[in-house]
Each structure stands twice: as structure tokens, then as C-alpha cells.
Design a protein around this motif. Sequence first.
Motif, PDB file in Angstrom:
ATOM      1  N   PHE A 205      11.077  10.576  -7.190  1.00 33.91           N
ATOM      2  CA  PHE A 205      11.559   9.874  -8.372  1.00 33.91           C
ATOM      3  C   PHE A 205      10.913   8.506  -8.551  1.00 33.91           C
ATOM      4  O   PHE A 205      10.873   7.992  -9.651  1.00 33.91           O
ATOM      5  CB  PHE A 205      13.085   9.717  -8.309  1.00 33.91           C
ATOM      6  N   ASN A 206      10.409   7.913  -7.496  1.00 34.70           N
ATOM      7  CA  ASN A 206       9.800   6.588  -7.627  1.00 34.70           C
ATOM      8  C   ASN A 206       8.609   6.471  -6.676  1.00 34.70           C
ATOM      9  O   ASN A 206       8.686   5.776  -5.665  1.00 34.70           O
ATOM     10  CB  ASN A 206      10.834   5.485  -7.343  1.00 34.70           C
ATOM     11  N   PRO A 207       7.499   7.134  -7.001  1.00 42.27           N
ATOM     12  CA  PRO A 207       6.329   7.054  -6.119  1.00 42.27           C
ATOM     13  C   PRO A 207       5.428   5.870  -6.445  1.00 42.27           C
ATOM     14  O   PRO A 207       4.225   5.935  -6.239  1.00 42.27           O
ATOM     15  CB  PRO A 207       5.618   8.378  -6.407  1.00 42.27           C
ATOM     16  N   TYR A 208       6.004   4.800  -6.985  1.00 41.44           N
ATOM     17  CA  TYR A 208       5.213   3.647  -7.415  1.00 41.44           C
ATOM     18  C   TYR A 208       5.668   2.379  -6.697  1.00 41.44           C
ATOM     19  O   TYR A 208       6.329   1.526  -7.277  1.00 41.44           O
ATOM     20  CB  TYR A 208       5.346   3.438  -8.925  1.00 41.44           C
ATOM     21  N   PRO A 209       5.370   2.238  -5.417  1.00 39.78           N
ATOM     22  CA  PRO A 209       5.786   1.016  -4.713  1.00 39.78           C
ATOM     23  C   PRO A 209       5.015  -0.200  -5.208  1.00 39.78           C
ATOM     24  O   PRO A 209       3.984  -0.084  -5.879  1.00 39.78           O
ATOM     25  CB  PRO A 209       5.472   1.322  -3.244  1.00 39.78           C
TER      26      PRO A 209
END
Length: 342
Positions: free
Chosen positions: A26-30
Motif C-alpha cells: 500500500f505504500n512502497p514509496y519511502p
Amino acid sequence: DLSSQLVIRGSGPDQNLILMDAIELFNPYPLYGFISMFNPETVNTIQLMTGGFPAPYSDRLSAVLDVTNRDGDPNKAPVGGKLNMSVTNANLVVEGPLGFWGGSYIVSGRRTYYDLIAGPIAKATGAVEGDVALPNFGDIQARIAVMPAPGHRFVLNGITSRDNTEFQSGTTRDRPDSISLVDRSNNEVVGLTWAWTPSPTFTSRVVASWYRNSGANDFGGQGGSQRIAGGEVTQEEFIRLQDSLRREGVEVPTLFSINGSSNFDFTKQSLRADQRWKVNATHELEWGFIVDDITTGVGFQLDLDPRLRAFAASNPRSVSFPEEFRAEISFLRTGSWFQYNV
């Protein structure tokens, strides 16, 4: 140009289905999108479907990004790998054979060092002063693949990553006002895949996974020097004003302070099964199901200066808002599909 998030046909990044080894992320954008969760040194294939995607890729409005990582190289005995370094980050990959069941492993680790290189350079050039830390990111990814019996293949994936941003006003600042911010987030993934191929015309895959995306931040600061001193005032002048009032026995003014924190936590346990049967040269059937146990939570806490709270209470036009909030939702999501290819 400054973000790795995908915006396709005007949609938001959260309207894309993103899979890594059949595990939904769901949030692979660190690091606010500056860094991708996918390591280019370990990725095997990337499939981007911007519309008309098949039935197994449902529950999204815009597009599908399906990423598959590669196995370790069993020919690099006993161990092999590579190290990539640039001005901003380092990427280490180690891989080799396991020595049993025809298995292999691959482990990778990344680390940015904006904070280690850019920070000292910025201070040396005078761009910033005091204790200022730039964002940093690091992750470790591991993958083990074995074939204990003919037609049976097991793959174990694991990822842990964290990014951190800290900002604090320097002690040599000109103004007495200050601000501080600490923002941290984490991504963890564990997945086990069982692929069964009893015949050349039938394949089955079962994936059990656990995924968590969590984060927290703390913020605070002091302000109101213009209101207290009646205009622009430096930190030295404000301290001098406090000292003079102390000598006269007058109450010493202090800046208004505000402190707070917020956090979020997203956890998902998932079981997914896919089957494919190639009936003949022109007909193929696909079907499967997925069950997700999802928990989402968000909260914040605000600690206002008593004087700010009193000002807000005395102003009839001020908007009332809670100083503490917490919400959590748990639910079960299920899905199934059937597809007939001609």
C-alpha cells in the motif's frame, strides 16, 4: 521529477494496485517518494498495466504494477555479489546457493547518506546552522527459494525498511522562535509462496503474507516573539529583555510553545490462491481467491501552551478542535475471480 510515485491518467498513487511477488503493497514509496521500495539490483520483471487489466488484478481504479524479484544465483559458490555506490546511496547484494533442495538465497541492503554527506557540506557552506539532519533511508531484503520435491517450489521473502527525517532549529539562529520535527516510518513484509506444478498444463500458487506500514512524528516549537516584544526582535535582544525584567522583579515573558505527535499503523495478513489450467492450445482457465485481515489506525495528540488555549477560548471566532484523537478500524476483505482466455 522529485518523486518515484506513479500518477497514471490523472489518478492518485493510491489508486494503483502494486504487487511484489504477489504481495499487495500500500505504500512502497519511502522517504516521501524520493526512494522506491523496489531494489533495481534484485528485480526480475516489471509489468505495468495502465488499463483493461485482467480479472485477478481487481480492486483498483487506475493501473497495476506487478513486480517480481529474482532468485539468488546458485552458480556463485560459495558466495558472490556486488556493491554499487554513488554520491547519495550505497547498494550491497550478496547471493549464492544454499546447498540443499536446489536452493538459493539473495540478500540486499541499501542506505542513503544525504545526512552523512550533504549535511556536513551544507553546514560548511553556511547554508544551514546548528543541529540540522537531512532525511535518510535504509532497507534489507532477503529471498530464499527451494525445491524439496519435483513440482513443488517454496519461496520465502522478507523486507524491512525505515526512513527518518529530523529537523531542529540551530542554537545560533537569529530569531528566538524555534521549530523541531522528527518523522519516522517503517515498512515490513514477510511472504511465503508455494508453487505446485503437477503437470505442464496445470499450475497452482498459494501465497501467505504479512505486511505492515507504520510511522510516527513528533513536532514542537516556540513562537510569538513579535507579539511579546512588539516587533522584530533577535534572540540576543529577547534574552537581554528577559534579564532586565528579572532585575526589576517583573514577570519574565516567555515564548508560546506547542508540542504534538501523530502516528499511523496499517497491518494486513493475507492468503491468496491462484490456479491456471491450459485446457488446450487455444483455451485456458484461471481462477482464485484472496482473504485479507486488515487493521488501520491513526491518531494525534496536541499539547498547547495554556496561554494559547486561553486566547483561543476567548475568541468567539476561533474554531474548536480536539487536542487528542485516535481511530482504529479492523475488517475482513475477500475476493474471488474467474477468467476464461481464448
